[in-house]
Write an enzyme that holds these catalytic residues in place. Structure first.
Site, short mmCIF file in Angstrom:
data_model
loop_
_atom_site.label_atom_id
_atom_site.label_comp_id
_atom_site.label_asym_id
_atom_site.label_seq_id
_atom_site.Cartn_x
_atom_site.Cartn_y
_atom_site.Cartn_z
CG HIS A 158 -0.25 -0.17 2.52
ND1 HIS A 158 0.16 -1.41 2.97
CD2 HIS A 158 0.13 0.72 3.47
CE1 HIS A 158 0.76 -1.27 4.14
NE2 HIS A 158 0.77 0.02 4.46
CG HIS A 178 1.46 5.29 4.02
ND1 HIS A 178 0.81 5.24 5.23
CD2 HIS A 178 2.11 4.10 3.92
CE1 HIS A 178 1.06 4.08 5.83
NE2 HIS A 178 1.86 3.37 5.05
P1 5GP Z 1 2.33 0.34 7.15
O1 5GP Z 1 3.01 0.61 8.47
O2 5GP Z 1 2.11 -1.14 6.94
O3 5GP Z 1 3.00 1.03 6.00
O4 5GP Z 1 0.92 1.03 7.25
C1 5GP Z 1 -0.21 0.40 7.72
C2 5GP Z 1 -1.24 1.48 7.97
O5 5GP Z 1 -2.51 0.87 8.06
C3 5GP Z 1 -1.00 2.26 9.26
O6 5GP Z 1 -0.81 3.62 8.97
C4 5GP Z 1 -2.28 2.00 10.07
O7 5GP Z 1 -2.74 3.13 10.76
C5 5GP Z 1 -3.26 1.55 9.01
N1 5GP Z 1 -4.26 0.61 9.51
C6 5GP Z 1 -4.04 -0.44 10.33
N2 5GP Z 1 -5.19 -1.10 10.56
C7 5GP Z 1 -6.16 -0.44 9.87
C8 5GP Z 1 -7.57 -0.65 9.72
O8 5GP Z 1 -8.17 -1.57 10.26
N3 5GP Z 1 -8.23 0.23 8.91
C9 5GP Z 1 -7.59 1.27 8.28
N4 5GP Z 1 -8.35 2.08 7.53
N5 5GP Z 1 -6.28 1.49 8.41
C10 5GP Z 1 -5.55 0.64 9.19
#
Ligand code: 5GP
Ligand code: ZN
Length: 137
Positions: free
Chosen positions: A100, A102
């Site tokens: 994903h 951001h």
């Molecule tokens: P990563 O650290 O993997 O790049 O980002 C994961 C993101 O997913 C984090 O910013 C976190 O806040 C978001 N996230 C985690 N669980 C959920 C969820 O259940 N719903 C949504 N909409 N975002 C989530």
């Protein structure tokens, strides 16, 4: 779809989310713990963990959706800038193993920090590393 994957389950509609965009290849919704108002995640429909695992239309579809959603965030919220990034691998901060990107709206003085040390590289190291990378592409 991976049944164990939170983001696959969001795409499937099994877990609620604030969706902002979807098409054949990509899906976008608001981050539940936003760094800033309008922090949005853009992901491929297909479950992959790394950017390199995407090919063809899935890859170009994600890129097009990322550009489109970023433009939408800009138009809707008129931030002064955006950070657009992917955390790949646990060590890089990837918590959800479904690729994903951001999109984080930025304002002057918003307090958001991406603090990082600067690595000193000798001239020959730059040469060596650029050669190593370019040979593999
Ligand atoms: P990563 O650290 O993997 O790049 O980002 C994961 C993101 O997913 C984090 O910013 C976190 O806040 C978001 N996230 C985690 N669980 C959920 C969820 O259940 N719903 C949504 N909409 N975002 C989530
Ligand atoms: Zn997934």
């Amino acid at each position: 779809m991976s049944v164990d994957c939170l983001f696959c389950r969001i795409i499937a509609g099994e877990i609620p989310s604030y969706n902002v965009y979807e098409d054949e290849f990509a899906f976008a919704f608001l981050d539940i713990n936003p760094i800033a108002r309008g922090h949005t995640l853009v992901l491929p429909r297909v479950h992959v963990t790394k950017l390199a695992e995407l090919e063809g239309e899935a890859l170009s579809g994600l890129a097009a959706a990322l550009q489109r959603v970023a433009a939408g965030v800009e138009k809707a919220l008129e931030p002064e800038g955006l950070n657009i990034f992917i955390n790949q691998g646990e060590v890089a901060g990837q918590v959800i193993p479904h690729l994903h990107a951001h999109i984080v709206p930025r304002e002057k003085g918003d307090g958001v920090r991406f603090e990082t040390p600067v690595v000193k590289l000798a001239e020959e190291e730059f040469g060596k590393v650029s050669e190593l990378i370019s040979k593999t592409i």
